[in-house]
Enzyme design. Structure first.
Site, mmCIF file in Angstrom:
data_model
loop_
_atom_site.group_PDB
_atom_site.id
_atom_site.type_symbol
_atom_site.label_atom_id
_atom_site.label_comp_id
_atom_site.label_asym_id
_atom_site.label_seq_id
_atom_site.Cartn_x
_atom_site.Cartn_y
_atom_site.Cartn_z
ATOM 1 N N ASP A 191 0.854 -1.203 0.000
ATOM 2 C CA ASP A 191 0.000 0.000 0.000
ATOM 3 C C ASP A 191 0.885 1.248 0.000
ATOM 4 O O ASP A 191 0.630 2.210 -0.732
ATOM 5 C CB ASP A 191 -0.925 0.025 1.229
ATOM 6 N N GLU A 220 4.384 -3.563 -8.514
ATOM 7 C CA GLU A 220 3.676 -3.285 -7.261
ATOM 8 C C GLU A 220 2.155 -3.369 -7.430
ATOM 9 O O GLU A 220 1.390 -2.635 -6.821
ATOM 10 C CB GLU A 220 4.145 -1.954 -6.662
HETATM 11 N N1 CAA Z 1 -3.515 -4.477 4.051
HETATM 12 C C1 CAA Z 1 -3.639 -5.346 5.082
HETATM 13 N N2 CAA Z 1 -4.173 -6.577 4.919
HETATM 14 C C2 CAA Z 1 -4.590 -6.935 3.694
HETATM 15 C C3 CAA Z 1 -4.478 -6.080 2.582
HETATM 16 C C4 CAA Z 1 -3.909 -4.792 2.804
HETATM 17 N N3 CAA Z 1 -3.768 -3.930 1.799
HETATM 18 N N4 CAA Z 1 -4.958 -6.691 1.498
HETATM 19 C C5 CAA Z 1 -5.390 -7.906 1.896
HETATM 20 N N5 CAA Z 1 -5.163 -8.042 3.226
HETATM 21 C C6 CAA Z 1 -5.509 -9.190 4.060
HETATM 22 C C7 CAA Z 1 -6.992 -9.495 3.977
HETATM 23 O O1 CAA Z 1 -7.693 -8.758 4.939
HETATM 24 C C8 CAA Z 1 -7.017 -10.986 4.244
HETATM 25 O O2 CAA Z 1 -6.922 -11.179 5.642
HETATM 26 P P1 CAA Z 1 -7.499 -12.511 6.354
HETATM 27 O O3 CAA Z 1 -6.522 -13.583 6.085
HETATM 28 O O4 CAA Z 1 -7.528 -12.138 7.813
HETATM 29 O O5 CAA Z 1 -8.846 -12.780 5.784
HETATM 30 C C9 CAA Z 1 -5.739 -11.478 3.629
HETATM 31 O O6 CAA Z 1 -4.859 -10.344 3.533
HETATM 32 C C10 CAA Z 1 -5.932 -12.056 2.250
HETATM 33 O O7 CAA Z 1 -6.555 -11.074 1.463
HETATM 34 P P2 CAA Z 1 -7.293 -11.424 0.110
HETATM 35 O O8 CAA Z 1 -8.221 -12.570 0.357
HETATM 36 O O9 CAA Z 1 -7.837 -10.178 -0.453
HETATM 37 O O10 CAA Z 1 -6.081 -11.991 -0.762
HETATM 38 P P3 CAA Z 1 -6.040 -12.435 -2.282
HETATM 39 O O11 CAA Z 1 -5.283 -13.700 -2.354
HETATM 40 O O12 CAA Z 1 -7.388 -12.359 -2.913
HETATM 41 O O13 CAA Z 1 -5.067 -11.325 -2.924
HETATM 42 C C11 CAA Z 1 -4.494 -9.253 -3.962
HETATM 43 C C12 CAA Z 1 -5.309 -9.985 -2.893
HETATM 44 C C13 CAA Z 1 -4.942 -7.816 -3.865
HETATM 45 C C14 CAA Z 1 -4.788 -9.787 -5.357
HETATM 46 C C15 CAA Z 1 -3.001 -9.391 -3.636
HETATM 47 O O14 CAA Z 1 -2.532 -10.711 -3.816
HETATM 48 C C16 CAA Z 1 -2.130 -8.456 -4.471
HETATM 49 O O15 CAA Z 1 -2.008 -7.255 -4.176
HETATM 50 N N6 CAA Z 1 -1.498 -8.980 -5.540
HETATM 51 C C17 CAA Z 1 -0.504 -8.181 -6.282
HETATM 52 C C18 CAA Z 1 0.854 -8.429 -5.724
HETATM 53 C C19 CAA Z 1 1.812 -7.349 -6.124
HETATM 54 O O16 CAA Z 1 1.525 -6.162 -6.102
HETATM 55 N N7 CAA Z 1 3.032 -7.782 -6.482
HETATM 56 C C20 CAA Z 1 4.094 -6.871 -6.766
HETATM 57 C C21 CAA Z 1 5.305 -7.238 -5.944
HETATM 58 S S1 CAA Z 1 6.507 -6.027 -5.644
HETATM 59 C C22 CAA Z 1 7.206 -5.670 -7.110
HETATM 60 O O17 CAA Z 1 6.523 -5.283 -8.030
HETATM 61 C C23 CAA Z 1 8.685 -5.807 -7.299
HETATM 62 C C24 CAA Z 1 9.486 -4.714 -6.766
HETATM 63 O O18 CAA Z 1 10.602 -4.966 -6.264
HETATM 64 C C25 CAA Z 1 9.110 -3.306 -6.923
#
Ligand code: CAA
Length: 389
Positions: free
Chosen positions: A244, A371
């Site tokens: 975030d 990200e």
């Molecule tokens: N803050 C806190 N907790 C969070 C959250 C957040 N923003 N988002 C989800 N959670 C929590 C949920 O509340 C849930 O909690 P419980 O286990 O207690 O129920 C848990 O996490 C699982 O949440 P979801 O069921 O929503 O998870 P999901 O499997 O459906 O995935 C997603 C959600 C938004 C798709 C997530 O997987 C995501 O953001 N994917 C993208 C990943 C990403 O951005 N990768 C980039 C990596 S970094 C990079 O790019 C390289 C670099 O070096 C720059």
């Protein structure tokens, strides 16, 4: 710039913005094309950015940072990215993906040991979530950590690690309890260079070429339990919370790229003549400029708004997920829109390596991908709005 009246800017904000702008224009802009071409990591300028306090803007002074707020961070990052998105990527990973996570979830020992060097730019920090078979679906990783007394033994392959080849310290997310799925993920602070750690294939990329990206590999790598960030199973939430913050950084980066592309286009439209008039007098061009400017200012509002939401969360403990995702989605698509138009307005010169326009175009693209892709941001925003999954 506009939007100033709407936000609580102080003299301190103006100072850091000006310092970042001066440094970026004098020391980064002149070398950006060369480093983009060579793909070399710009160690000297990164070190100087550290000395200026740009590598740990929100880290308190007691841990080696500048002790400023999120608004200061986005203003400075925007200026760096206006000169060169690669430097901006390195800066954003140090600030948001490394320092923020340790500041928020770290123990006092971890803060003392790992923040100072990275926040002051003497060391480079990284964040490693992605794996070859786990990108957007971040909860499905295959790497493993198994507890062994006071240590954990790590095995696995992580990919697309920004600053992976040069980072001294990396926050790594790995499975400690695979049967629990995302609730079985745990975060660790890893010291590169210790036995069992190696840098894998360096990624050859379309853009942000001066920011080093690679795989990292763990083969029976031993990490002390005291380097665990948070509790076992907290890793996924830590990863998401940190992302975030990271997404606000990428939104600022997109804003900086868009501004650079727009300002160059404005200048070109005022100077370049065709068919006996300035090309900016053609409605086809001037209306494009109007759309570019409008989207940039809308993106700016979302980015600064997200920065304020994050700042507020430091007091309330609440999340700023929605604000961060909206800012990243809109700013990155704005960067792509503006950079695309900038190439078109510049015609052949937009396609040429003589000008930075083609680099802005290539650099804009990554902001829609890393990200969290634009599709992931839409998923996050819509889930938060509907409450449905
Ligand atoms: N803050 C806190 N907790 C969070 C959250 C957040 N923003 N988002 C989800 N959670 C929590 C949920 O509340 C849930 O909690 P419980 O286990 O207690 O129920 C848990 O996490 C699982 O949440 P979801 O069921 O929503 O998870 P999901 O499997 O459906 O995935 C997603 C959600 C938004 C798709 C997530 O997987 C995501 O953001 N994917 C993208 C990943 C990403 O951005 N990768 C980039 C990596 S970094 C990079 O790019 C390289 C670099 O070096 C720059």
């Amino acid at each position: 710039m506009t939007g100033d009246g709407l936000f609580p800017f102080t003299d301190e904000h103006e100072m850091i913005r000006q310092a970042a702008r001066d440094f970026a224009q004098k020391e980064i802009a002149p070398i950006a094309a060369e480093f983009d071409e060579s793909g070399e990591f710009p160690s000297a300028t990164v070190r100087k950015m550290g000395e200026m306090g740009l590598m740990g803007i929100e880290v308190p002074e007691e841990y080696g940072g500048a002790g400023m707020d999120t608004l200061a961070y986005v203003l400075a990052l925007e200026e760096i990215c206006k000169a060169d998105a690669s430097h901006g990527t390195i800066m954003s990973v140090n600030n948001s993906l490394f320092c923020f996570g340790i500041l928020k979830f770290g123990t006092e020992m971890q803060k003392q040991k790992y923040l100072r060097g990275v926040a002051s730019g003497q060391h480079v920090g990284a964040y490693s979530l992605t794996e070859p078979m786990s990108g957007s679906d971040a909860g499905t990783m295959r790497s493993r950590a198994v507890r062994d007394g006071d240590e954990y033994i790590l095995n696995g392959r992580k990919s697309w690690v920004t600053s992976g080849p040069v980072a001294e310290y990396i926050v790594v997310f790995t499975m400690t309890a695979p049967e629990k799925k995302h609730r079985g993920i745990t975060a660790f602070i890893i010291e590169a260079g210790k036995p069992g750690f190696s840098v894998g294939t360096k990624s050859s990329k379309m853009n942000i070429r001066a920011s080093a990206t690679s795989e990292i590999l763990f083969e029976d790598y031993r990490v002390p339990a005291e380097n665990r960030l948070g509790e076992e199973g907290d890793g996924f939430k830590i990863a998401m919370t940190v992302l975030d913050a990271g997404r606000i950084g990428i939104a600022s980066q997109a804003l900086g790229i868009a501004e650079a592309a727009y300002e160059a286009s404005l200048e070109y439209a005022r100077q370049r003549e065709a068919f006996g008039q300035k090309i900016g007098e053609f409605q086809g061009i001037s209306f494009q400029l109007a759309d570019m400017k409008t989207r940039i200012e809308a993106a700016r509002l979302l980015v600064y708004h997200a920065a304020l939401a994050k700042e507020r969360s430091k007091k309330t403990g609440g999340r700023f997920t929605l604000e961060a995702s909206m800012a990243k989605l809109f700013a990155s698509e704005t960067a792509m829109f503006v950079a695309h138009a900038a190439v078109q307005i510049h015609g052949g010169m937009g396609y040429s390596k003589e000008l930075p326009i083609e680099r802005y175009f290539r650099d804009a693209k990554i902001t829609e991908i890393y990200e969290g892709t634009s599709e992931i941001q839409r998923l996050v925003i819509s889930r938060m709005e509907t409450g449905l999954r």
